[in-house]
Structure formats: structure tokens, C-alpha cells
Design a protein around this motif. Structure first.
Motif, PDB file in Angstrom:
ATOM      1  N   ALA A 129       1.311  14.910 -15.030  1.00 47.77           N
ATOM      2  CA  ALA A 129       0.852  16.342 -15.235  1.00 47.77           C
ATOM      3  C   ALA A 129       1.714  17.124 -15.879  1.00 47.77           C
ATOM      4  N   LEU A 130       2.964  16.866 -15.826  1.00 46.98           N
ATOM      5  CA  LEU A 130       4.096  17.506 -16.489  1.00 46.98           C
ATOM      6  C   LEU A 130       3.953  17.269 -18.155  1.00 46.98           C
ATOM      7  N   ALA A 131       3.547  15.585 -18.446  1.00 45.98           N
ATOM      8  CA  ALA A 131       3.372  15.330 -20.033  1.00 45.98           C
ATOM      9  C   ALA A 131       2.155  16.150 -20.477  1.00 45.98           C
ATOM     10  N   LEU A 132       1.344  16.185 -19.878  1.00 48.50           N
ATOM     11  CA  LEU A 132       0.083  17.107 -20.221  1.00 48.50           C
ATOM     12  C   LEU A 132       0.555  18.430 -20.395  1.00 48.50           C
ATOM     13  N   ARG A 133       1.047  19.202 -19.929  1.00 51.55           N
ATOM     14  CA  ARG A 133       1.588  20.479 -19.862  1.00 51.55           C
ATOM     15  C   ARG A 133       2.680  20.647 -21.203  1.00 51.55           C
ATOM     16  N   ALA A 134       3.614  19.289 -21.545  1.00 53.89           N
ATOM     17  CA  ALA A 134       4.467  19.570 -22.325  1.00 53.89           C
ATOM     18  C   ALA A 134       3.579  19.274 -23.769  1.00 53.89           C
ATOM     19  N   ARG A 135       2.494  18.686 -23.706  1.00 54.39           N
ATOM     20  CA  ARG A 135       1.915  18.333 -25.024  1.00 54.39           C
ATOM     21  C   ARG A 135       0.694  19.365 -25.215  1.00 54.39           C
ATOM     22  N   CYS A 136       0.766  20.389 -24.449  1.00 52.01           N
ATOM     23  CA  CYS A 136      -0.249  21.509 -24.466  1.00 52.01           C
ATOM     24  C   CYS A 136      -1.539  20.826 -24.518  1.00 52.01           C
ATOM     25  N   PHE A 137      -1.866  20.383 -23.378  1.00 57.26           N
ATOM     26  CA  PHE A 137      -3.301  19.721 -23.466  1.00 57.26           C
ATOM     27  C   PHE A 137      -4.460  20.210 -23.598  1.00 57.26           C
ATOM     28  N   ALA A 138      -5.372  20.109 -24.290  1.00 60.81           N
ATOM     29  CA  ALA A 138      -6.469  20.821 -25.050  1.00 60.81           C
ATOM     30  C   ALA A 138      -7.723  20.190 -24.302  1.00 60.81           C
ATOM     31  N   TRP A 139      -8.642  21.130 -23.685  1.00 64.72           N
ATOM     32  CA  TRP A 139      -9.882  20.566 -23.333  1.00 64.72           C
ATOM     33  C   TRP A 139     -10.761  20.144 -24.399  1.00 64.72           C
ATOM     34  N   ASN A 140     -10.568  20.577 -25.465  1.00 65.48           N
ATOM     35  CA  ASN A 140     -11.724  20.372 -26.583  1.00 65.48           C
ATOM     36  C   ASN A 140     -10.778  19.731 -27.877  1.00 65.48           C
ATOM     37  N   PRO A 141     -10.413  18.776 -27.794  1.00 68.36           N
ATOM     38  CA  PRO A 141      -9.682  18.217 -29.066  1.00 68.36           C
ATOM     39  C   PRO A 141     -10.402  17.798 -30.065  1.00 68.36           C
ATOM     40  N   THR A 142      -9.933  17.118 -31.025  1.00 64.82           N
ATOM     41  CA  THR A 142     -10.728  16.813 -32.258  1.00 64.82           C
ATOM     42  C   THR A 142     -10.913  15.343 -31.954  1.00 64.82           C
ATOM     43  N   LEU A 143     -12.096  14.984 -31.631  1.00 65.24           N
ATOM     44  CA  LEU A 143     -12.620  13.618 -31.124  1.00 65.24           C
ATOM     45  C   LEU A 143     -13.157  12.758 -32.399  1.00 65.24           C
ATOM     46  N   GLY A 187       0.713  -1.321  -0.048  1.00 59.50           N
ATOM     47  CA  GLY A 187       0.111   0.134   0.028  1.00 59.50           C
ATOM     48  C   GLY A 187       0.728   1.220  -0.076  1.00 59.50           C
ATOM     49  N   VAL A 188       1.980   1.325   0.907  1.00 61.88           N
ATOM     50  CA  VAL A 188       2.726   2.654   0.845  1.00 61.88           C
ATOM     51  C   VAL A 188       3.585   2.643  -0.301  1.00 61.88           C
ATOM     52  N   SER A 189       4.010   1.606  -0.685  1.00 65.45           N
ATOM     53  CA  SER A 189       4.790   1.864  -1.997  1.00 65.45           C
ATOM     54  C   SER A 189       4.062   2.147  -3.124  1.00 65.45           C
ATOM     55  N   GLY A 190       2.851   1.421  -3.233  1.00 65.39           N
ATOM     56  CA  GLY A 190       1.810   1.736  -4.248  1.00 65.39           C
ATOM     57  C   GLY A 190       1.371   3.074  -4.230  1.00 65.39           C
ATOM     58  N   LEU A 191       1.233   3.812  -3.158  1.00 65.09           N
ATOM     59  CA  LEU A 191       0.723   5.112  -2.958  1.00 65.09           C
ATOM     60  C   LEU A 191       2.021   6.139  -3.458  1.00 65.09           C
ATOM     61  N   ALA A 192       3.130   5.779  -2.978  1.00 65.45           N
ATOM     62  CA  ALA A 192       4.355   6.659  -3.564  1.00 65.45           C
ATOM     63  C   ALA A 192       4.377   6.311  -4.836  1.00 65.45           C
ATOM     64  N   ARG A 193       4.486   5.289  -5.506  1.00 68.73           N
ATOM     65  CA  ARG A 193       4.345   5.165  -6.972  1.00 68.73           C
ATOM     66  C   ARG A 193       3.183   5.954  -7.580  1.00 68.73           C
ATOM     67  N   ALA A 194       2.158   5.860  -7.298  1.00 70.56           N
ATOM     68  CA  ALA A 194       0.942   6.805  -7.784  1.00 70.56           C
ATOM     69  C   ALA A 194       1.270   8.197  -7.838  1.00 70.56           C
ATOM     70  N   LEU A 195       1.580   8.548  -6.733  1.00 74.03           N
ATOM     71  CA  LEU A 195       1.888  10.110  -6.620  1.00 74.03           C
ATOM     72  C   LEU A 195       3.059  10.571  -7.462  1.00 74.03           C
ATOM     73  N   SER A 196       4.068   9.861  -7.683  1.00 76.71           N
ATOM     74  CA  SER A 196       5.257  10.088  -8.637  1.00 76.71           C
ATOM     75  C   SER A 196       4.616   9.863 -10.084  1.00 76.71           C
ATOM     76  N   ARG A 197       3.676   9.131 -10.400  1.00 77.85           N
ATOM     77  CA  ARG A 197       3.360   8.847 -11.683  1.00 77.85           C
ATOM     78  C   ARG A 197       2.305  10.147 -11.999  1.00 77.85           C
ATOM     79  N   SER A 198       1.302  10.482 -11.068  1.00 72.52           N
ATOM     80  CA  SER A 198       0.595  11.633 -11.166  1.00 72.52           C
ATOM     81  C   SER A 198       1.418  13.044 -11.565  1.00 72.52           C
ATOM     82  N   ASP A 199       2.540  13.269 -10.760  1.00 71.54           N
ATOM     83  CA  ASP A 199       3.493  14.313 -10.995  1.00 71.54           C
ATOM     84  C   ASP A 199       4.044  14.202 -12.496  1.00 71.54           C
ATOM     85  N   ARG A 200       4.362  13.299 -12.978  1.00 69.84           N
ATOM     86  CA  ARG A 200       4.883  13.038 -14.328  1.00 69.84           C
ATOM     87  C   ARG A 200       3.983  13.068 -15.414  1.00 69.84           C
TER      88      ARG A 200
END
Length: 235
Positions: A196-210, A181-194
Motif C-alpha cells: 500500500a505504501l509503494a502504491l501511494r509513493a508511485r501515485c497509483f492511478a485507476w486508469n493507467p495507459t494499458l 500459518g501464523v508466520s505466513g499470515l504475519a508476513r502477508a500483513l507486513s507485505r500488504s502494508d509495504r
């Protein structure tokens, strides 16, 4: 085993995602409205047809959802046990068991949806059904969950396997749960940070072409069945 989208040519793969979402809602409503042996028997037949139409097997689905079964089994046991005579209430335990089995059937239907529907199609279906910013928010959230959850499950499996390789499986149950549980939570927090960074790097759009969605004649029988299930739930 992770239940996620797998390309294929089954009947369920060819359905419009909006039709599949409508069936999900109708099936769940019928399951919660008819928690009786006869009603659940009829829904069991429907669930197995759904699995067959999506190319899934019951065993594969049960393995994919194995983590929820301890909770589904604990409910009937706790409902049946009492602190005094008669110690065991079979009727209450049986009612709770039917409710747990109802959840299993709903999971079968959801597994068929996950296996046959791409994430982008799910997002497009939700944004078609729910207009405005609310639909975009829901569609984006569903897309994130569908993409992120399998990664977290894989992380937990790797942590568990690494612990077992280091003789962690010889520890007590509580200690093993704490480590994973502790290791999984730490991994989840680390992945969530990466993430969020990946979304910003890819200029995340709220309304993409679906992707474009269109109903076909294949969707008609499923829509009729969905209406029938919904009517059955209301009646």
C-alpha cells in the motif's frame, strides 16, 4: 514451483488475452456441464492440447498446483465413507472423484493462461470486456492478485524451509501447520502494508495507459473452439 508469466513464442503467447479469457470460461462451463467419464475424457484431450500450445508440461503443472490435491482427494474419500453398513459407498465416491478431476482440468487451462499472459494484458482485457469503474476495479484486483500471490507463495516456502533447517520437520503436523500459518499470515500483513505504501509513493492511478489489444487470425480457431465448448455445455 510457481506458475506465473514467462515470456515465450508459443501459440498461446501470441493469442489475444480476451480470446484466452473466453476460452477459460467456455472450458470451465463444459467441464461443469459434462462431469461424466466420456465428457471428461474429451476435455482431457483438450487440456493436454492447451498445455502443449502454451509450452507447459502436465508434470510441471501438477507440481505447481500440488497444494490443492489434498482437498481434491479428501472429497471423494469423505463422500464414499459412511458411519454404518455398507461403510463404503463406491458410487458416491466415484461421482465425487469425477468432480475433483474436473477441477484438475480447469486448473490445467488456468495454468496455461497464467504462463502465457502478462499481468498488464490481463488487466487490459478485463477493462475492455467490463466497462466503467467496475471493469477498472476488477482489472486492478486481478493485477494485484497475479503480482502478490507468487510473492506470498515464495514467503511460505522460505518459512517452511527455515523451519525444516531448525528441525521443525520433526514436530507434529498440527504444530508445523500452526507455525507456517501464523508466520505466513504475519508476513502477508507486513507485505500488504509495504504494498500500500509503494502504491501511494508511485501515485497509483485507476486508469493507467494499458497495452493495446488486437485480434489476429491466430485467435479465430481458438474463438471457434470456445464457441463449440460453450454450445456443448448448453446442450
Amino acid at each position: 514451483m510457481t506458475l506465473s508469466y514467462l515470456p515465450g513464442d508459443s501459440l498461446a503467447h501470441r493469442l489475444d488475452p480476451r480470446t484466452k479469457l473466453a476460452f477459460q470460461v467456455a472450458f470451465a462451463a463444459a467441464a461443469f456441464a459434462h462431469t461424466t467419464p466420456r465428457g471428461l475424457l474429451a476435455l482431457t484431450a483438450v487440456a493436454f492440447v492447451v498445455l502443449r500450445a502454451s509450452g507447459l508440461g502436465a508434470r510441471e503443472t501438477l507440481v505447481g498446483y500440488r497444494f490443492v490435491f489434498p482437498f481434491l482427494l479428501a472429497g471423494p474419500l469423505l463422500s464414499a465413507l459412511t458411519l454404518g453398513p455398507p461403510w463404503l459407498r463406491v458410487e458416491q465416491g466415484f461421482e465425487s472423484l469425477l468432480a475433483s478431476y474436473r477441477v484438475v482440468l480447469v486448473l490445467f487451462a488456468s495454468a496455461a493462461y497464467l504462463r502465457t499472459t502478462p499481468v498488464r494484458d490481463s488487466r487490459a482485457a478485463i477493462q475492455h470486456l467490463v466497462p466503467g469503474k467496475t471493469g477498472r476495479l476488477l482489472g486492478t484486483g486481478v493485477g494485484f492478485v497475479f503480482r502478490f500471490l507468487p510473492v506470498l507463495q515464495a514467503d511460505l516456502r522460505r518459512i517452511r524451509d527455515a523451519s525444516a533447517a531448525r528441525l521443525g520437520d520433526q514436530r507434529g503436523l498440527v504444530e508445523r501447520m500452526r507455525l507456517v500459518g501464523v508466520s505466513g499470515l504475519a508476513r502477508a500483513l507486513s507485505r500488504s502494508d509495504r504494498f500500500a505504501l509503494a502504491l501511494r509513493a508511485r501515485c497509483f492511478a485507476w486508469n493507467p495507459t494499458l497495452p493495446h489489444l488486437s485480434l489476429s487470425r491466430t485467435d479465430v480457431p481458438v474463438a471457434v473452439v470456445s464457441l463449440g465448448l460453450l454450445a456443448w455445455a448448453i446442450v
